[in-house]
Design a protein around this motif. Sequence first.
Motif, PDB file in Angstrom:
ATOM      1  N   THR A  11       0.860  -1.185   0.000  1.00 39.08           N
ATOM      2  CA  THR A  11       0.000   0.000   0.000  1.00 39.08           C
ATOM      3  C   THR A  11       0.892   1.229   0.000  1.00 39.08           C
ATOM      4  N   PRO A  14      -1.168   7.904   1.131  1.00 41.41           N
ATOM      5  CA  PRO A  14      -2.270   8.666   0.523  1.00 41.41           C
ATOM      6  C   PRO A  14      -1.748   9.822  -0.324  1.00 41.41           C
ATOM      7  N   THR A  15      -2.491  10.122  -1.369  1.00 40.52           N
ATOM      8  CA  THR A  15      -2.132  11.216  -2.268  1.00 40.52           C
ATOM      9  C   THR A  15      -2.521  12.554  -1.651  1.00 40.52           C
ATOM     10  N   VAL A 104      -8.849  12.002  -1.317  1.00 45.07           N
ATOM     11  CA  VAL A 104      -7.501  11.442  -1.302  1.00 45.07           C
ATOM     12  C   VAL A 104      -7.611   9.982  -1.735  1.00 45.07           C
ATOM     13  N   CYS A 105      -6.533   9.489  -2.330  1.00 39.15           N
ATOM     14  CA  CYS A 105      -6.489   8.110  -2.835  1.00 39.15           C
ATOM     15  C   CYS A 105      -5.392   7.338  -2.121  1.00 39.15           C
ATOM     16  N   THR A 106      -5.714   6.095  -1.774  1.00 38.55           N
ATOM     17  CA  THR A 106      -4.721   5.190  -1.223  1.00 38.55           C
ATOM     18  C   THR A 106      -4.677   3.967  -2.132  1.00 38.55           C
ATOM     19  N   THR A 125      -7.712   1.242  -5.610  1.00 37.18           N
ATOM     20  CA  THR A 125      -7.534   2.593  -5.098  1.00 37.18           C
ATOM     21  C   THR A 125      -8.749   2.927  -4.247  1.00 37.18           C
TER      22      THR A 125
END
Length: 148
Positions: A11, A14-15, A104-106, A125
């Motif tokens: 993983t 986060p973005t 936000v994307c993880t 995502t």
Amino acid sequence: MSLDPSFVGRTYPPTAPYQVGREKIREFASAIGATDPAHHDPEAARALGHGDVVAPPTFPVIVTMAATRQIIEDPDLGVDYSRLVHGDQRFAYTRPVVAGDELVCTNTIEDVSTRGGHGFLTTRTDVSTVAGEPVVAVWARYVIRGEG
């Protein structure tokens, strides 16, 4: 170079937040031919119980494609971008994306495999608000074409 299978389960951080704008939703909806008034008119969206215009279901691809660069550009994974083909995409929503969201994307690598001389990479995502509220999970499968 083949994909490194030890990356399954990895993983990424986060973005940075992405501010979802009303005009971006309208532009995306127009580009894909989505004519539902809730994608264009705040009052129509509010009549359906939303705070602002609602993004079409595939809108998160804008946010997730940029976020996936974390994976694609990871030199240790071994993706040759010049050989990459987008194979599949699916979405599982918790709630719609609306104008005003800060997302936000993880990214997580769910699968790495090789078949027929081609590499296959499946990513997930998780898109949430900056406050941590889940919005949508997006899976993508990429094929990295072999050299033969």
